[in-house]
Each structure stands twice: as structure tokens, then as C-alpha cells.
Scaffold this active site. Sequence first.
Site, PDB file in Angstrom:
ATOM      1  N   LYS A  74      71.469   1.956  49.369  1.00  0.00           N
ATOM      2  CA  LYS A  74      72.116   1.480  50.755  1.00  0.00           C
ATOM      3  C   LYS A  74      70.842   0.610  51.370  1.00  0.00           C
ATOM      4  O   LYS A  74      71.162  -0.469  52.030  1.00  0.00           O
ATOM      5  CB  LYS A  74      72.747   2.503  51.620  1.00  0.00           C
ATOM      6  CG  LYS A  74      73.871   2.736  51.263  1.00  0.00           C
ATOM      7  CD  LYS A  74      74.841   3.606  52.361  1.00  0.00           C
ATOM      8  CE  LYS A  74      73.914   4.506  53.076  1.00  0.00           C
ATOM      9  NZ  LYS A  74      74.667   5.260  54.168  1.00  0.00           N
ATOM     10  N   ARG A  86      81.314   8.816  60.085  1.00  0.00           N
ATOM     11  CA  ARG A  86      81.033   9.875  58.834  1.00  0.00           C
ATOM     12  C   ARG A  86      82.452  10.638  58.532  1.00  0.00           C
ATOM     13  O   ARG A  86      82.341  11.320  57.521  1.00  0.00           O
ATOM     14  CB  ARG A  86      80.166  10.800  59.517  1.00  0.00           C
ATOM     15  CG  ARG A  86      78.715  10.476  59.517  1.00  0.00           C
ATOM     16  CD  ARG A  86      77.716  11.444  60.131  1.00  0.00           C
ATOM     17  NE  ARG A  86      77.280  12.295  59.229  1.00  0.00           N
ATOM     18  CZ  ARG A  86      76.493  12.514  58.074  1.00  0.00           C
ATOM     19  NH1 ARG A  86      75.957  11.189  57.789  1.00  0.00           N
ATOM     20  NH2 ARG A  86      76.348  13.351  57.241  1.00  0.00           N
ATOM     21  N   ARG A  95      61.760  13.248  42.004  1.00  0.00           N
ATOM     22  CA  ARG A  95      60.416  13.001  42.555  1.00  0.00           C
ATOM     23  C   ARG A  95      59.533  14.331  42.573  1.00  0.00           C
ATOM     24  O   ARG A  95      60.107  15.422  42.587  1.00  0.00           O
ATOM     25  CB  ARG A  95      60.887  12.951  44.196  1.00  0.00           C
ATOM     26  CG  ARG A  95      59.681  12.653  44.917  1.00  0.00           C
ATOM     27  CD  ARG A  95      59.961  11.929  46.248  1.00  0.00           C
ATOM     28  NE  ARG A  95      60.635  12.905  47.025  1.00  0.00           N
ATOM     29  CZ  ARG A  95      61.133  12.654  48.149  1.00  0.00           C
ATOM     30  NH1 ARG A  95      60.574  11.537  48.918  1.00  0.00           N
ATOM     31  NH2 ARG A  95      61.953  13.359  49.137  1.00  0.00           N
ATOM     32  N   ARG A 139      59.518  19.218  46.142  1.00  0.00           N
ATOM     33  CA  ARG A 139      59.880  20.071  47.569  1.00  0.00           C
ATOM     34  C   ARG A 139      61.542  20.601  47.113  1.00  0.00           C
ATOM     35  O   ARG A 139      62.174  20.050  46.209  1.00  0.00           O
ATOM     36  CB  ARG A 139      60.304  18.751  48.413  1.00  0.00           C
ATOM     37  CG  ARG A 139      58.909  18.477  49.080  1.00  0.00           C
ATOM     38  CD  ARG A 139      59.189  17.165  49.975  1.00  0.00           C
ATOM     39  NE  ARG A 139      60.641  16.888  50.447  1.00  0.00           N
ATOM     40  CZ  ARG A 139      60.754  15.794  51.013  1.00  0.00           C
ATOM     41  NH1 ARG A 139      59.946  14.973  51.525  1.00  0.00           N
ATOM     42  NH2 ARG A 139      61.901  15.615  51.422  1.00  0.00           N
ATOM     43  N   ARG A 167      74.167  18.810  48.078  1.00  0.00           N
ATOM     44  CA  ARG A 167      74.123  17.418  48.873  1.00  0.00           C
ATOM     45  C   ARG A 167      75.005  16.647  48.892  1.00  0.00           C
ATOM     46  O   ARG A 167      75.924  16.092  49.487  1.00  0.00           O
ATOM     47  CB  ARG A 167      72.729  16.975  49.090  1.00  0.00           C
ATOM     48  CG  ARG A 167      72.686  16.205  50.612  1.00  0.00           C
ATOM     49  CD  ARG A 167      70.985  16.054  50.726  1.00  0.00           C
ATOM     50  NE  ARG A 167      70.626  14.662  50.820  1.00  0.00           N
ATOM     51  CZ  ARG A 167      69.439  13.838  50.093  1.00  0.00           C
ATOM     52  NH1 ARG A 167      68.911  14.789  49.396  1.00  0.00           N
ATOM     53  NH2 ARG A 167      69.353  12.513  50.337  1.00  0.00           N
TER      54      ARG A 167
END
Length: 219
Positions: free
Chosen positions: A15, A90, A129, A163, A174
Site C-alpha cells: 500500500k 477499519r 526479514r 524480531r 496478524r
Amino acid sequence: MSMNLLLMGLPGAGKGTQAEFIVEKYQIPHISTGDIFRAAIKGKTPLGIEAQKYIDKGELVPDEVTCKIVAERLKQNDTKNGYLLDGFPRDLDQAKSLEEITDKLDKKLDAVINIDVDPDTLVQRLSGRFICKNCGATYHKLYKKPKVEGTCDVCGGHVFYQRSDDKPETVENRLKVNIKMNTPLIDFYKKLNLLHTVNGNQDIANVTEDINKILTNLN
């Protein structure tokens, strides 16, 4: 003609990149809820002060305050030729409030662009990552590997870590939460004939081209 847009997409759908293109091409402000909250709090506006109270307690800012802050932002002069909303609404209640706000301001949405990416691809994108433990340089398993495998380009270190919020299971969770939130919104905007879905599994340039075609046809 004004260009009043809402940009939707799951985390990792790209996005941010597409928002930059739209804002630059059509010279309209990018309105993300995070940014307007920060501006309202920094400017110590009455609504900013109210929002800060909830944030300080670690609570979610209620819809009523969020919607008022969005309405306040949409009233500003730079939105006269359009705007690009990102991160709001949302949920369905917020979407219905947005309809009321934009009705009153005569700034109704012209289109909702949904960048659709296969969730498995998103898990790969978001969980790829990893970071050099010694110097903090970041790499990606798919897009930015070290030149020599197992060796940091910056400091030559050999120890890397991930992480916790980049770990696949966290990313999957998520995405599930976001899919659950987005699905009713997609149905809502489909019924209003505002929804345009773009295949986000393609190269960035192709996604941009598809969005450009949609927006060109709006004029």
C-alpha cells in the site's frame, strides 16, 4: 473532477508504495489515521488532547473520537481536489460513519482500491526479514540477501536474528486478524459499486499500471 479514494490491502500488500504513486500523480493528500492522530496530538487540538488520554492509558481511541478527527482532517482546504484515505475505516461502523462524514462535506468516495495478495505470499514477504546481531543491518530472504551467504555486508558479522513480530507464526496471526476485519469492508464497498480489486501478486510496476487504469477511467 475530484479524486476521493480509499486504499485497502493487508499488511505487506504494498500500500505504501502505491500510495506514493497516487499522491504524486494526482496531487492529493495522503491521509493516514496514524499521521492525523500524531498531528492532532502535536497541535494540541481539543480532539488531539482527548485522543491522548486514551493512548496514555494504553486504550484504543473510541470510534467517536477517531471519526471526528478524520472529519476535521477532511474539512481542510488541501482536500478540495480529493484525498487518499489509508488505515480508515477499519470496520463497518467506521465505514458507515465515513459515509455520513463525506456526505455532509460533499466529498463522497469515488473509488476503493483493494490490493489483493495471496496470504501465503504475504507471509513470505513479511516473515523474510532478518537482522545482523552485531550492527543491526536488515536483510530479506527473498529481496535483500547478503552478498555472501551468512556474512553481513556492513560489518562482516555472522550472527543474525529475527524480531518476534517478523516470525511466520506472528505474521500469520496478524494477517488472520486483518482478513477478519477487511472482509466485511470489502463486501460493503462492493455493494456500493465502489470496489476495484487489483492483483498485488504482480510486480510493483504492474500493480501501479493497473491502479492507473482504474483511476484514469474514473475521470
